[in-house]
Write a protein that holds these residues in place. Sequence first.
Motif, PDB file in Angstrom:
ATOM      1  N   SER A  91       0.829  -1.211   0.000  1.00 35.81           N
ATOM      2  CA  SER A  91       0.000   0.000   0.000  1.00 35.81           C
ATOM      3  C   SER A  91       0.861   1.258   0.000  1.00 35.81           C
ATOM      4  O   SER A  91       1.916   1.317   0.623  1.00 35.81           O
ATOM      5  N   LEU A  92       0.367   2.271  -0.714  1.00 29.26           N
ATOM      6  CA  LEU A  92       1.008   3.586  -0.745  1.00 29.26           C
ATOM      7  C   LEU A  92      -0.077   4.645  -0.745  1.00 29.26           C
ATOM      8  O   LEU A  92      -1.083   4.511  -1.450  1.00 29.26           O
ATOM      9  N   LYS A 155      -1.585   1.164   8.955  1.00 34.51           N
ATOM     10  CA  LYS A 155      -0.237   1.588   8.564  1.00 34.51           C
ATOM     11  C   LYS A 155      -0.086   1.381   7.064  1.00 34.51           C
ATOM     12  O   LYS A 155      -0.516   0.363   6.511  1.00 34.51           O
ATOM     13  N   TRP A 156       0.531   2.345   6.436  1.00 36.23           N
ATOM     14  CA  TRP A 156       0.826   2.263   5.009  1.00 36.23           C
ATOM     15  C   TRP A 156       2.278   1.816   4.830  1.00 36.23           C
ATOM     16  O   TRP A 156       3.139   2.164   5.623  1.00 36.23           O
ATOM     17  N   ASP A 157       2.530   1.056   3.771  1.00 33.40           N
ATOM     18  CA  ASP A 157       3.917   0.677   3.482  1.00 33.40           C
ATOM     19  C   ASP A 157       4.752   1.906   3.133  1.00 33.40           C
ATOM     20  O   ASP A 157       5.910   2.015   3.529  1.00 33.40           O
ATOM     21  N   TRP A 158       4.141   2.823   2.373  1.00 38.25           N
ATOM     22  CA  TRP A 158       4.842   4.056   1.980  1.00 38.25           C
ATOM     23  C   TRP A 158       3.877   5.234   1.991  1.00 38.25           C
ATOM     24  O   TRP A 158       2.696   5.093   1.644  1.00 38.25           O
ATOM     25  N   ILE A 159       4.417   6.379   2.391  1.00 37.42           N
ATOM     26  CA  ILE A 159       3.763   7.667   2.151  1.00 37.42           C
ATOM     27  C   ILE A 159       4.605   8.403   1.116  1.00 37.42           C
ATOM     28  O   ILE A 159       5.831   8.454   1.226  1.00 37.42           O
ATOM     29  N   TYR A 160       3.940   8.943   0.102  1.00 42.34           N
ATOM     30  CA  TYR A 160       4.619   9.740  -0.929  1.00 42.34           C
ATOM     31  C   TYR A 160       4.099  11.165  -0.852  1.00 42.34           C
ATOM     32  O   TYR A 160       2.888  11.400  -0.744  1.00 42.34           O
ATOM     33  N   ILE A 161       5.028  12.133  -0.901  1.00 46.69           N
ATOM     34  CA  ILE A 161       4.658  13.552  -0.760  1.00 46.69           C
ATOM     35  C   ILE A 161       5.431  14.380  -1.777  1.00 46.69           C
ATOM     36  O   ILE A 161       6.654  14.244  -1.919  1.00 46.69           O
ATOM     37  N   TYR A 190       3.422  11.660  10.496  1.00 50.38           N
ATOM     38  CA  TYR A 190       3.503  10.718   9.375  1.00 50.38           C
ATOM     39  C   TYR A 190       4.059   9.362   9.811  1.00 50.38           C
ATOM     40  O   TYR A 190       3.611   8.309   9.343  1.00 50.38           O
ATOM     41  N   PHE A 191       5.026   9.395  10.725  1.00 50.88           N
ATOM     42  CA  PHE A 191       5.630   8.142  11.169  1.00 50.88           C
ATOM     43  C   PHE A 191       4.704   7.334  12.093  1.00 50.88           C
ATOM     44  O   PHE A 191       5.010   6.198  12.435  1.00 50.88           O
ATOM     45  N   GLU A 192       3.581   7.919  12.470  1.00 47.86           N
ATOM     46  CA  GLU A 192       2.552   7.123  13.151  1.00 47.86           C
ATOM     47  C   GLU A 192       1.778   6.277  12.145  1.00 47.86           C
ATOM     48  O   GLU A 192       1.128   5.296  12.502  1.00 47.86           O
ATOM     49  N   LYS A 193       1.881   6.666  10.861  1.00 55.61           N
ATOM     50  CA  LYS A 193       1.098   6.019   9.807  1.00 55.61           C
ATOM     51  C   LYS A 193       1.941   5.147   8.881  1.00 55.61           C
ATOM     52  O   LYS A 193       1.392   4.404   8.067  1.00 55.61           O
ATOM     53  N   THR A 194       3.253   5.241   8.963  1.00 59.59           N
ATOM     54  CA  THR A 194       4.124   4.478   8.075  1.00 59.59           C
ATOM     55  C   THR A 194       5.523   4.379   8.661  1.00 59.59           C
ATOM     56  O   THR A 194       5.868   5.120   9.583  1.00 59.59           O
ATOM     57  N   GLU A 195       6.315   3.487   8.098  1.00 62.39           N
ATOM     58  CA  GLU A 195       7.732   3.393   8.453  1.00 62.39           C
ATOM     59  C   GLU A 195       8.609   4.015   7.371  1.00 62.39           C
ATOM     60  O   GLU A 195       9.793   4.262   7.604  1.00 62.39           O
ATOM     61  N   SER A 196       8.033   4.281   6.174  1.00 58.92           N
ATOM     62  CA  SER A 196       8.841   4.711   5.030  1.00 58.92           C
ATOM     63  C   SER A 196       8.150   5.850   4.284  1.00 58.92           C
ATOM     64  O   SER A 196       6.958   5.760   3.965  1.00 58.92           O
ATOM     65  N   ILE A 236      13.221   8.377   3.396  1.00 61.20           N
ATOM     66  CA  ILE A 236      13.464   8.320   4.837  1.00 61.20           C
ATOM     67  C   ILE A 236      12.713   7.139   5.452  1.00 61.20           C
ATOM     68  O   ILE A 236      11.626   6.772   5.031  1.00 61.20           O
ATOM     69  N   HIS A 237      13.362   6.537   6.443  1.00 60.22           N
ATOM     70  CA  HIS A 237      12.813   5.365   7.127  1.00 60.22           C
ATOM     71  C   HIS A 237      12.877   5.617   8.638  1.00 60.22           C
ATOM     72  O   HIS A 237      13.916   6.041   9.155  1.00 60.22           O
ATOM     73  N   LYS A 238      11.801   5.324   9.309  1.00 58.50           N
ATOM     74  CA  LYS A 238      11.672   5.626  10.738  1.00 58.50           C
ATOM     75  C   LYS A 238      12.835   5.055  11.540  1.00 58.50           C
ATOM     76  O   LYS A 238      13.166   3.873  11.429  1.00 58.50           O
ATOM     77  N   ASN A 239      13.481   5.943  12.298  1.00 61.43           N
ATOM     78  CA  ASN A 239      14.592   5.603  13.198  1.00 61.43           C
ATOM     79  C   ASN A 239      15.865   5.155  12.483  1.00 61.43           C
ATOM     80  O   ASN A 239      16.783   4.624  13.119  1.00 61.43           O
ATOM     81  N   TYR A 240      15.955   5.366  11.168  1.00 65.34           N
ATOM     82  CA  TYR A 240      17.180   5.013  10.451  1.00 65.34           C
ATOM     83  C   TYR A 240      18.321   5.928  10.896  1.00 65.34           C
ATOM     84  O   TYR A 240      18.151   7.134  11.041  1.00 65.34           O
ATOM     85  N   SER A 241      19.508   5.339  11.099  1.00 61.77           N
ATOM     86  CA  SER A 241      20.637   6.144  11.578  1.00 61.77           C
ATOM     87  C   SER A 241      21.952   5.782  10.888  1.00 61.77           C
ATOM     88  O   SER A 241      23.020   6.110  11.379  1.00 61.77           O
ATOM     89  N   GLY A 242      21.891   5.103   9.759  1.00 61.28           N
ATOM     90  CA  GLY A 242      23.120   4.677   9.085  1.00 61.28           C
ATOM     91  C   GLY A 242      23.640   5.691   8.087  1.00 61.28           C
ATOM     92  O   GLY A 242      23.317   6.888   8.140  1.00 61.28           O
TER      93      GLY A 242
END
Length: 393
Positions: A91-92, A155-161, A190-196, A236-242
């Motif tokens: 889903s997107l 939750k959506w797999d992706w949000i596009y903006i 937004y991160f309440e609704k998706t991880e990406s 961007i991905h939630k909590n990504y730090s690399g």
Amino acid sequence: MNTAILDPNIQEFITQNSGVPITKLALQKNPFPEIEWIVILNQIEAKSKAKDKLPTWFAAENIIYPSKISVEQTSSERTAAYKASLISGESLIDLTGGFGVDDYYFSQKFKNIAHCEINNDLSAIVKHNFKQLKVENCTFYADDSTSVLNQFNKKWDWIYIDPSRRNDAKGKVFMLKDCLPNVPDLLNFYFEKTESILIKTAPLLDLSAGLSELQFVKNIHIIALENEVKELLFEIHKNYSGEITIKTANILKDKIETFDFILGNEIGFPSYELPQKYVYEPNSAIMKSGGFDEVSTIFKINKLHKHSHLYTSETLIEFPGRRFEIEKTISYSKNEMKIELANQQANITTRNFPDTVENIRKKWKIKNGGNLYCFFTTDKNDNKIVLICRKIT
């Protein structure tokens, strides 16, 4: 949405007159008095704009177009198709649906698409067009995207903006906070609704400015079409730090030039050399990326100067940009210029040079065009030089 323009006779008229200058058509009498002439003219002009940019829409029957500005501002099919190749899932949700070109291609990668568009008329147009294009996995919401997100307990797999710059935003510095929706302020929501999240921005946004406003950036995609940068994408991905990867793509007619590197990763030092047999000019996506030292180290070719962003080698290599064979290198002096280039025809490019192309042409009476390519630049010893070249196709 004015469905009267779907009359078969009006549609045939629009198709037959696609490409005809609107200024010429405007002087004619309206052959369909039951509908405003300006409405028909808008359809003709918008369809004409779509011919090269949106060939799928142009070729389809019974397509309704919004204003020509909406067509001009939408993604091209070629950039939308590339963008859709970067992500996939179940889903997107597109928070800024617009004319729906991106969602048409996302629908081929996702099982379910949600198209949010606050403009009721534009939402209805896209819904109609998707039916003509046989897209069946997209749902349409003519509402504010925040309200739509709050309607779903999922939750959506992706949000596009694709945020648009507010009309009251002033100054030359382009920031995401100056856009609608205000992504930096809404990121936690937004991160309440998706991880990406995939965020499209205009090419004039500075990469460092985008990074200063966003968290958890994993990839920055720089997309050029025929060597003109069209879009920046912040993935961007939630909590990504690399590490952050810069991914450049220049979409050409017969191939896609790509070049990737890790932002801030010291993989070696660039080498510098005087002009050798070949010179290389990176494509516009690489130029936007700022990865000039990385080009030298990854391709193992020499830079002419720290700030020239031209590269040279003794043997020819494959390269994401233009390649030239150097016929002659001359110093930028009165005597050399008179002998070699004055009153000639040549294509001129300046890189790290104190004068403009216009002034150089005027001063030395050099006509534009021809098969000769001249780079006015600075070498590693800070000497002003001219590379006289032939393009390698």
